[in-house]
Design a protein around this motif. Sequence first.
Motif, PDB file in Angstrom:
ATOM      1  N   ALA A  26       6.209  11.713  -1.451  1.00 12.57           N
ATOM      2  CA  ALA A  26       6.905  11.444  -0.184  1.00 12.57           C
ATOM      3  C   ALA A  26       7.707  10.147  -0.271  1.00 12.57           C
ATOM      4  CB  ALA A  26       5.906  11.357   0.969  1.00 12.57           C
ATOM      5  N   GLN A  27       7.291   9.263  -1.151  1.00 10.66           N
ATOM      6  CA  GLN A  27       7.972   7.963  -1.246  1.00 10.66           C
ATOM      7  C   GLN A  27       9.214   8.023  -2.117  1.00 10.66           C
ATOM      8  OE1 GLN A  27       6.709   6.419   1.150  1.00 10.66           O
ATOM      9  NE2 GLN A  27       4.967   7.817   1.104  1.00 10.66           N
ATOM     10  N   GLU A  29      12.587   9.162  -2.111  1.00 13.83           N
ATOM     11  CA  GLU A  29      13.460   9.676  -1.053  1.00 13.83           C
ATOM     12  C   GLU A  29      14.897   9.201  -1.177  1.00 13.83           C
ATOM     13  OE1 GLU A  29      12.253   8.525   2.888  1.00 13.83           O
ATOM     14  OE2 GLU A  29      12.128   6.433   2.373  1.00 13.83           O
ATOM     15  N   PRO A  36      15.300  12.093   5.868  1.00 16.22           N
ATOM     16  CA  PRO A  36      15.577  11.822   4.454  1.00 16.22           C
ATOM     17  C   PRO A  36      15.229  13.024   3.564  1.00 16.22           C
ATOM     18  CG  PRO A  36      13.500  10.825   5.071  1.00 16.22           C
ATOM     19  CD  PRO A  36      14.094  11.413   6.328  1.00 16.22           C
ATOM     20  N   SER A  38      13.180  14.038   0.514  1.00 14.84           N
ATOM     21  CA  SER A  38      12.040  13.408  -0.152  1.00 14.84           C
ATOM     22  C   SER A  38      11.394  14.382  -1.127  1.00 14.84           C
ATOM     23  CB  SER A  38      11.007  12.939   0.883  1.00 14.84           C
ATOM     24  OG  SER A  38      10.282  14.043   1.379  1.00 14.84           O
ATOM     25  N   GLN A  40       8.363  15.341  -0.889  1.00 14.90           N
ATOM     26  CA  GLN A  40       7.249  16.030  -0.240  1.00 14.90           C
ATOM     27  C   GLN A  40       7.295  17.534  -0.466  1.00 14.90           C
ATOM     28  OE1 GLN A  40       8.449  14.211   3.472  1.00 14.90           O
ATOM     29  NE2 GLN A  40       6.328  13.693   3.900  1.00 14.90           N
ATOM     30  N   ALA A  75       7.097   9.996   4.361  1.00 17.15           N
ATOM     31  CA  ALA A  75       8.296   9.410   3.749  1.00 17.15           C
ATOM     32  C   ALA A  75       8.545   8.010   4.305  1.00 17.15           C
ATOM     33  CB  ALA A  75       9.505  10.306   4.009  1.00 17.15           C
TER      34      ALA A  75
END
Length: 190
Positions: A26-27, A29, A36, A38, A40, A75
């Motif tokens: 999730a980070q 992005e 955003p 991402s 995920q 995110a």
Amino acid sequence: MLTENSKKLRTLLNCSIFAAITAILAQVEIPLPLIPISGQTLAVGIAATILGSRHGAIAMVVYATIGAIGLPVFAGFSGGPQVLVGPSGGYIFGFIAAAYLTGLVLEKTKFTLPMALVANIVGMIVTLIFGTIQLKIVMDLSWNAALAAGVYPFIAVGLVKAFLASWIGITVRNRLLQAKLIADTKEEIA
């Protein structure tokens, strides 16, 4: 031979691992004005392809729950219930349905790369539907504006992520099955 309790523990650990993988991806992005892009959804597809419908969905419920209680797993290192009721919350709820349907398509057909791609595209569409509906409602957008902000920017990258999730998922799933680290979801259904 694994006991029933050992199998349950392994399943819980696998679901938790995929919730953590989702939090990590999730980070990764690319910022956009409202929602955003991402990693995920890549994690959702991989989880569903490897774990199947039930366990993939459970992994996403765990992910959504730990984010809802405030851990910064969504995110942009965000968390809390405000994210779930905000513009991007529908996508997170969509992850649960997408993981379930992606896994279900594979369980009803075959765990092959072409079928995994079809299943992951179905999952991508489900996520976009959930996300766009909530985005439209929360932001009070027209359908055209909601589609422009919540669907169109994600189609091309979503197809790439669907392919990657399929390829990674099938490859890892086959290796985990050989090592007996996951259960065959087709056997569980039968």
